[in-house]
Design a protein around this motif. Sequence first.
Motif, PDB file in Angstrom:
ATOM      1  N   PRO A  20      28.138  27.278  69.874  1.00 18.20           N
ATOM      2  CA  PRO A  20      28.796  28.577  70.084  1.00 18.20           C
ATOM      3  C   PRO A  20      29.290  28.787  71.516  1.00 18.20           C
ATOM      4  CG  PRO A  20      26.526  28.809  69.237  1.00 18.20           C
ATOM      5  CD  PRO A  20      26.680  27.428  69.756  1.00 18.20           C
ATOM      6  N   HIS A  21      28.865  27.925  72.436  1.00 20.44           N
ATOM      7  CA  HIS A  21      29.068  28.236  73.848  1.00 20.44           C
ATOM      8  C   HIS A  21      30.008  27.294  74.595  1.00 20.44           C
ATOM      9  CE1 HIS A  21      25.948  31.208  73.390  1.00 20.44           C
ATOM     10  NE2 HIS A  21      25.074  30.287  73.028  1.00 20.44           N
ATOM     11  N   LEU A  22      30.466  26.213  73.961  1.00 22.45           N
ATOM     12  CA  LEU A  22      31.364  25.299  74.664  1.00 22.45           C
ATOM     13  C   LEU A  22      32.621  26.036  75.112  1.00 22.45           C
ATOM     14  CD1 LEU A  22      29.699  22.808  73.371  1.00 22.45           C
ATOM     15  CD2 LEU A  22      31.862  21.615  73.596  1.00 22.45           C
ATOM     16  N   GLU A  23      32.950  25.908  76.386  1.00 22.43           N
ATOM     17  CA  GLU A  23      34.191  26.476  76.896  1.00 22.43           C
ATOM     18  C   GLU A  23      35.359  25.590  76.506  1.00 22.43           C
ATOM     19  OE1 GLU A  23      33.570  26.854  81.053  1.00 22.43           O
ATOM     20  OE2 GLU A  23      32.012  28.412  80.849  1.00 22.43           O
ATOM     21  N   ASP A  24      36.571  26.120  76.632  1.00 23.83           N
ATOM     22  CA  ASP A  24      37.756  25.369  76.215  1.00 23.83           C
ATOM     23  C   ASP A  24      37.861  24.029  76.938  1.00 23.83           C
ATOM     24  OD1 ASP A  24      38.423  27.370  74.475  1.00 23.83           O
ATOM     25  OD2 ASP A  24      39.924  28.287  75.789  1.00 23.83           O
ATOM     26  N   ALA A  25      37.563  24.025  78.237  1.00 27.25           N
ATOM     27  CA  ALA A  25      37.660  22.785  79.015  1.00 27.25           C
ATOM     28  C   ALA A  25      36.646  21.758  78.522  1.00 27.25           C
ATOM     29  CB  ALA A  25      37.435  23.066  80.497  1.00 27.25           C
ATOM     30  N   GLN A  26      35.454  22.210  78.171  1.00 28.28           N
ATOM     31  CA  GLN A  26      34.435  21.299  77.648  1.00 28.28           C
ATOM     32  C   GLN A  26      34.826  20.760  76.275  1.00 28.28           C
ATOM     33  OE1 GLN A  26      31.196  24.172  78.040  1.00 28.28           O
ATOM     34  NE2 GLN A  26      30.149  22.776  79.456  1.00 28.28           N
ATOM     35  N   LEU A  27      35.411  21.630  75.468  1.00 28.02           N
ATOM     36  CA  LEU A  27      35.849  21.195  74.144  1.00 28.02           C
ATOM     37  C   LEU A  27      36.965  20.160  74.266  1.00 28.02           C
ATOM     38  CD1 LEU A  27      35.302  21.582  71.174  1.00 28.02           C
ATOM     39  CD2 LEU A  27      36.905  23.504  71.162  1.00 28.02           C
ATOM     40  N   ASP A  28      37.853  20.345  75.225  1.00 26.46           N
ATOM     41  CA  ASP A  28      38.907  19.354  75.470  1.00 26.46           C
ATOM     42  C   ASP A  28      38.301  18.009  75.896  1.00 26.46           C
ATOM     43  OD1 ASP A  28      40.919  21.107  74.844  1.00 26.46           O
ATOM     44  OD2 ASP A  28      41.361  21.662  76.919  1.00 26.46           O
ATOM     45  N   GLN A  29      37.266  18.065  76.754  1.00 24.66           N
ATOM     46  CA  GLN A  29      36.573  16.845  77.160  1.00 24.66           C
ATOM     47  C   GLN A  29      35.955  16.148  75.962  1.00 24.66           C
ATOM     48  OE1 GLN A  29      33.888  18.353  80.417  1.00 24.66           O
ATOM     49  NE2 GLN A  29      34.366  16.358  81.290  1.00 24.66           N
ATOM     50  N   LEU A  30      35.361  16.922  75.102  1.00 26.54           N
ATOM     51  CA  LEU A  30      34.709  16.371  73.918  1.00 26.54           C
ATOM     52  C   LEU A  30      35.730  15.702  73.002  1.00 26.54           C
ATOM     53  CD1 LEU A  30      31.741  16.396  72.968  1.00 26.54           C
ATOM     54  CD2 LEU A  30      32.344  18.300  71.462  1.00 26.54           C
ATOM     55  N   ARG A  31      36.865  16.352  72.803  1.00 28.29           N
ATOM     56  CA  ARG A  31      37.917  15.779  71.960  1.00 28.29           C
ATOM     57  C   ARG A  31      38.464  14.482  72.549  1.00 28.29           C
ATOM     58  NH1 ARG A  31      40.427  21.733  71.425  1.00 28.29           N
ATOM     59  NH2 ARG A  31      39.576  22.337  69.379  1.00 28.29           N
ATOM     60  N   GLU A  32      38.657  14.480  73.867  1.00 30.20           N
ATOM     61  CA  GLU A  32      39.172  13.281  74.516  1.00 30.20           C
ATOM     62  C   GLU A  32      38.155  12.144  74.441  1.00 30.20           C
ATOM     63  OE1 GLU A  32      41.718  10.707  76.676  1.00 30.20           O
ATOM     64  OE2 GLU A  32      41.979  12.457  75.374  1.00 30.20           O
ATOM     65  N   ALA A  33      36.893  12.456  74.632  1.00 34.67           N
ATOM     66  CA  ALA A  33      35.851  11.424  74.540  1.00 34.67           C
ATOM     67  C   ALA A  33      35.797  10.850  73.126  1.00 34.67           C
ATOM     68  CB  ALA A  33      34.498  12.012  74.931  1.00 34.67           C
ATOM     69  N   GLU A  34      35.909  11.720  72.127  1.00 34.27           N
ATOM     70  CA  GLU A  34      35.886  11.246  70.741  1.00 34.27           C
ATOM     71  C   GLU A  34      37.098  10.358  70.452  1.00 34.27           C
ATOM     72  OE1 GLU A  34      36.526  11.074  66.464  1.00 34.27           O
ATOM     73  OE2 GLU A  34      37.848  12.037  67.918  1.00 34.27           O
TER      74      GLU A  34
END
Length: 233
Positions: free
Chosen positions: A99-113
């Motif tokens: 529930p708490h991932l910020e947009d920048a963190q979510l972008d990092q997660l998508r790029e890592a995946e």
Amino acid sequence: MTTTDQHGLVDRLAATIQSRVLSGEITSGTRLRQESLATEFGVSRTPVREALRQLQASGLVTVEPNRGAVVRGPSVRDIREAYAVRAELEGLAAELAAPHLEDAQLDQLREAERLFRHSVEELIEDRRRGLERHWSTESEWERANNIFHRVIQEAAGNRQLLRSIADLHQRFPRHVTWSALSRSTHLLEDNVEQHGRILAAIEARDPAAARTAMSAHVRAAGEVLARRIEHHA
């Protein structure tokens, strides 16, 4: 060599020996001779001795009078128990993070995946063409995988949880599991899909699904490693 460099060398030596033990390359009961290791790694006996002490502290080797360091090695039970705990801890981290991932963190997660998936697909394609690549802990896969898990754990915002996960990772590093996974195209594809399910649950901001997907992912990795130890035994 500075003190920092010396510590770095000791850590690298300990990690290399640990990886060989956990992968089954060095079996339980093997005597680790300082002279032989120093020659193999091209270093003096001092950092080797310190690396063995570090491994003794973690329980991976025991130092016996007049015998030197002897590999204790983890049992299959040790691995399954450790990964069961890690699955719960990392599952909790994913639940807290969702529930708490910020947009920048979510972008990092998508790029890592994306990088994770791309690197594995490249490896599988090379294998189908009869090419084998040596993958080190500095590979694109390793970097992407570490970022993927780190972003989730940091977003969980629980320092005690991070410390507990880090302790388990020190005993059973991810690159050891990769060594086992990389031998099977089927296992590699499963691992990619597991990351995809974790990402999808987090994108949906679904804490329960994120926890379930992460826990299943970690348990599967532990089972791969346990079966490899069973095979070598």
